[in-house]
Design a protein around this motif. Structure first.
Motif, PDB file in Angstrom:
ATOM      1  N   ALA A  82      56.175  37.310  40.400  1.00 52.50           N
ATOM      2  CA  ALA A  82      54.867  36.993  38.968  1.00 52.50           C
ATOM      3  C   ALA A  82      54.114  37.843  39.512  1.00 52.50           C
ATOM      4  CB  ALA A  82      53.627  36.075  39.451  1.00 52.50           C
ATOM      5  N   PHE A  83      53.573  39.081  38.208  1.00 49.26           N
ATOM      6  CA  PHE A  83      52.610  39.578  37.682  1.00 49.26           C
ATOM      7  C   PHE A  83      51.381  39.815  38.293  1.00 49.26           C
ATOM      8  CE2 PHE A  83      55.434  39.699  33.189  1.00 49.26           C
ATOM      9  CZ  PHE A  83      56.066  41.113  33.744  1.00 49.26           C
ATOM     10  N   ILE A  84      50.857  41.253  39.028  1.00 48.72           N
ATOM     11  CA  ILE A  84      49.856  41.311  39.842  1.00 48.72           C
ATOM     12  C   ILE A  84      48.686  40.690  38.535  1.00 48.72           C
ATOM     13  CG2 ILE A  84      48.785  42.779  40.532  1.00 48.72           C
ATOM     14  CD1 ILE A  84      50.930  44.596  41.216  1.00 48.72           C
ATOM     15  N   GLY A  85      47.879  39.694  39.393  1.00 45.63           N
ATOM     16  CA  GLY A  85      46.383  39.278  38.362  1.00 45.63           C
ATOM     17  C   GLY A  85      47.157  37.978  38.282  1.00 45.63           C
ATOM     18  N   THR A  86      48.739  37.341  38.463  1.00 48.36           N
ATOM     19  CA  THR A  86      48.663  36.214  38.096  1.00 48.36           C
ATOM     20  C   THR A  86      47.875  34.926  38.332  1.00 48.36           C
ATOM     21  OG1 THR A  86      50.906  37.127  37.482  1.00 48.36           O
ATOM     22  CG2 THR A  86      50.254  34.286  36.887  1.00 48.36           C
ATOM     23  N   LEU A 144      40.048  33.067  36.655  1.00 49.36           N
ATOM     24  CA  LEU A 144      38.753  33.503  35.973  1.00 49.36           C
ATOM     25  C   LEU A 144      38.747  32.720  34.717  1.00 49.36           C
ATOM     26  CD1 LEU A 144      39.391  37.217  36.193  1.00 49.36           C
ATOM     27  CD2 LEU A 144      37.580  35.409  37.638  1.00 49.36           C
ATOM     28  N   LEU A 145      39.936  32.118  34.236  1.00 50.54           N
ATOM     29  CA  LEU A 145      40.535  30.922  32.951  1.00 50.54           C
ATOM     30  C   LEU A 145      39.335  30.374  33.132  1.00 50.54           C
ATOM     31  CD1 LEU A 145      43.617  32.120  31.204  1.00 50.54           C
ATOM     32  CD2 LEU A 145      41.331  33.510  30.361  1.00 50.54           C
ATOM     33  N   ARG A 146      39.662  29.825  34.712  1.00 49.70           N
ATOM     34  CA  ARG A 146      39.458  28.588  34.885  1.00 49.70           C
ATOM     35  C   ARG A 146      37.971  28.080  34.602  1.00 49.70           C
ATOM     36  NH1 ARG A 146      41.620  27.304  38.973  1.00 49.70           N
ATOM     37  NH2 ARG A 146      43.310  25.810  37.992  1.00 49.70           N
ATOM     38  N   GLY A 147      36.855  30.012  35.188  1.00 53.85           N
ATOM     39  CA  GLY A 147      35.750  29.531  35.112  1.00 53.85           C
ATOM     40  C   GLY A 147      34.843  29.449  33.971  1.00 53.85           C
ATOM     41  N   VAL A 148      35.880  30.255  32.491  1.00 53.88           N
ATOM     42  CA  VAL A 148      35.047  29.738  31.786  1.00 53.88           C
ATOM     43  C   VAL A 148      35.445  28.920  30.880  1.00 53.88           C
ATOM     44  CG1 VAL A 148      34.436  32.673  31.396  1.00 53.88           C
ATOM     45  CG2 VAL A 148      36.709  31.963  30.461  1.00 53.88           C
ATOM     46  N   GLY A 186      43.264  40.018  37.530  1.00 56.78           N
ATOM     47  CA  GLY A 186      43.079  39.737  37.115  1.00 56.78           C
ATOM     48  C   GLY A 186      42.704  39.982  35.323  1.00 56.78           C
ATOM     49  N   LEU A 187      41.668  40.486  35.205  1.00 51.87           N
ATOM     50  CA  LEU A 187      41.197  40.880  33.539  1.00 51.87           C
ATOM     51  C   LEU A 187      41.992  41.256  33.124  1.00 51.87           C
ATOM     52  CD1 LEU A 187      37.739  41.193  34.803  1.00 51.87           C
ATOM     53  CD2 LEU A 187      38.348  39.108  33.173  1.00 51.87           C
ATOM     54  N   LEU A 212      32.596  37.730  30.430  1.00 54.84           N
ATOM     55  CA  LEU A 212      33.319  38.700  31.245  1.00 54.84           C
ATOM     56  C   LEU A 212      32.300  38.720  31.930  1.00 54.84           C
ATOM     57  CD1 LEU A 212      35.469  40.571  31.462  1.00 54.84           C
ATOM     58  CD2 LEU A 212      33.271  42.586  30.665  1.00 54.84           C
ATOM     59  N   ASP A 213      30.703  38.286  32.051  1.00 49.64           N
ATOM     60  CA  ASP A 213      29.812  38.559  33.723  1.00 49.64           C
ATOM     61  C   ASP A 213      30.059  37.403  34.260  1.00 49.64           C
ATOM     62  OD1 ASP A 213      29.118  40.744  32.818  1.00 49.64           O
ATOM     63  OD2 ASP A 213      27.537  39.943  32.287  1.00 49.64           O
ATOM     64  N   THR A 214      30.279  36.026  33.246  1.00 52.18           N
ATOM     65  CA  THR A 214      30.985  34.999  33.850  1.00 52.18           C
ATOM     66  C   THR A 214      32.157  35.006  34.964  1.00 52.18           C
ATOM     67  OG1 THR A 214      29.414  33.574  31.976  1.00 52.18           O
ATOM     68  CG2 THR A 214      31.059  32.477  34.117  1.00 52.18           C
ATOM     69  N   MET A 215      33.331  35.331  34.258  1.00 54.55           N
ATOM     70  CA  MET A 215      34.597  35.615  34.764  1.00 54.55           C
ATOM     71  C   MET A 215      34.133  36.861  36.207  1.00 54.55           C
ATOM     72  SD  MET A 215      37.449  35.242  32.159  1.00 54.55           S
ATOM     73  CE  MET A 215      36.749  36.549  31.145  1.00 54.55           C
ATOM     74  N   ARG A 216      33.703  38.046  36.347  1.00 51.46           N
ATOM     75  CA  ARG A 216      33.433  38.672  37.269  1.00 51.46           C
ATOM     76  C   ARG A 216      32.696  37.485  38.404  1.00 51.46           C
ATOM     77  NH1 ARG A 216      35.343  43.503  37.131  1.00 51.46           N
ATOM     78  NH2 ARG A 216      35.033  44.580  35.164  1.00 51.46           N
ATOM     79  N   ASP A 217      31.490  36.725  37.860  1.00 53.58           N
ATOM     80  CA  ASP A 217      31.049  35.846  39.141  1.00 53.58           C
ATOM     81  C   ASP A 217      31.460  34.603  39.219  1.00 53.58           C
ATOM     82  OD1 ASP A 217      28.842  37.885  38.366  1.00 53.58           O
ATOM     83  OD2 ASP A 217      28.006  36.204  37.126  1.00 53.58           O
TER      84      ASP A 217
END
Length: 409
Positions: free
Chosen positions: A224-228, A234-238, A187-188, A167-172
């Motif tokens: 697209a939905f907001i945050g898509t 973010l998924l790429r980030g982890v 996005g989360l 979770l912290d990794t995605m935020r960063d």
């Protein structure tokens, strides 16, 4: 500057060819493959589900009587929902959920179970029971249900199940890309909805899940939905998504045929359209795709589509002086697509040169073109004279002989 307006599409094509079917810029995905999803506990009995629920990390502790009472009430409300679902046909809880039409929304479920007279405590109790069933993946709600559920606590609970530090990794990672905290939260929330909808863990999600939720958003609301796009990054980030492509790049079709690019401007004259396609096909191998699209835009859109828009029915490249003069005046400015402001077109000399190159090339093949009947009369002298005069004047007055007019719009 092309005048905006609806104009009929050009449906006539070169002899021996059929019409080019419309092709969207981005791939759209089918939604049928998602209909058969079930959760990992779909076939548990009612008693087994009630044993499973208190093992959730979000279950109230048993340290105090108040917590034990809260857990007891949560279990009772979950049992009520299971009993309501069991009254509907189906081999598992998910089939019962669909048969009950529970995806119609939270208010539909509450009205079906409580009727018209609903106390606040009754509503809160059933919502708590629903949360338990969804976080424990007994039922997998649809995206439409989750969009109307408005339960931020539910999404935050799901985020607490992410592996350590993810979770912290995605935020960063999002902050490193310039995302605001609000965009990261959007996005989360969508990632949390994907987990609840698919019944899979964070690292079991795939790019296809992103494609699916994007397609559903476009189906439901036209976009697209907001945050898509944020969720994809973010998924790429982890490491959930391995590709380095953005969502747009991943969904974009490859290079489009010349005829399709030309036809996007709805050229009315079939003869002129065919000449443009043949000329551009000849130029295409010598330039990269981005430069080629710019050439198409300037030659077909800025030049000929503008001529047709201001002179409907024109069917020849022999342009009278007043037509050429009018186009030259309109070429000086353009309307910004987003702001609507009228701005000076800095690359108008480059546009003139490209139009001149088009006419020069046709002149080289004039006997062949006449035999094929592509254009009845080619007005080369008028166009070349106008282009040459403008270029010579600009070079003399501005000192652009070194190529300073290469910036295009």
């Amino acid at each position: 500057m092309t005048r905006q307006g609806s104009r009929r599409a050009n449906s006539v094509r070169l002899a021996g060819t059929g019409p080019v079917p419309p092709r969207p810029l981005f791939v759209d995905h089918e939604l049928k493959a998602d209909e058969g999803r079930v959760g990992p506990h779909d076939r548990l009995t009612r008693a087994e589900v009630l044993v499973l629920l208190p093992t959730s990390p979000f279950w109230p502790s048993s340290d105090s009587k108040a917590d034990r009472d809260r857990g007891h009430m949560r279990l009772l409300n979950a049992a009520k929902i299971l009993d309501w679902l069991a009254d509907h046909p189906g081999d598992g809880w998910q089939e019962c959920w669909r048969a009950a039409d529970a995806d119609s929304g939270k208010e539909f479920v509450l009205a079906a179970m409580l009727g018209d007279h609903q106390s606040e405590s009754q509503r809160n109790g059933l919502v708590a029971g629903l949360n338990c069933l969804m976080t424990s993946r007994i039922v997998l709600p649809g995206y439409a249900f989750l969009r109307g559920y408005k339960a931020l606590r539910l999404f935050k609970d799901v985020q607490q199940t992410f592996p350590d530090a993810d979770l912290d990794t995605m935020r960063d990672y999002g902050a490193g890309l310039g995302m605001t905290p609000r965009h990261v939260d959007e996005g989360l929330r969508l990632i949390s909805a994907m987990i609840l909808h698919t019944g899979r863990d964070l690292h079991e999600l795939t790019a296809e899940d992103i494609f699916h939720v994007r397609a559903l958003g476009r189906r439901m609301r036209g976009e697209a939905f907001i945050g898509t796009h944020t969720a994809c990054e973010l998924l790429r980030g982890v490491g959930v998504i391995q590709s380095k492509e953005t969502l747009k790049d991943a969904l974009r079709y490859g290079q489009r045929p010349t005829a399709e690019l030309v036809d996007s401007y709805n050229i009315q004259s079939t003869a002129i359209r065919n000449v443009l396609v043949r000329y551009l096909d000849e130029r295409r191998p010598g330039v990269d795709y981005g430069s080629f699209r710019g050439l198409v835009r300037e030659l077909v859109g800025v030049f000929w589509a503008d001529i047709e828009a201001h002179h409907p029915g024109i069917d020849t490249l022999r342009l009278p002086d007043d037509v050429v003069d009018g186009w030259k005046q309109r070429l000086v400015t353009y309307v910004h697509s987003k702001s609507g402001e009228v701005k000076e077109r800095r690359g108008r000399i480059a546009v003139m040169m490209r139009v001149r190159g088009f006419y020069c090339r046709i002149r080289q093949h004039l006997p062949f073109s006449r035999r094929r009947g592509d254009v009845v009369i080619l007005g080369l002298l008028v166009a070349l004279r106008c282009a040459d005069a403008v270029v010579r004047s600009q070079v003399r007055n501005r000192g652009l002989a070194a190529g300073g007019g290469s910036t295009t719009r």
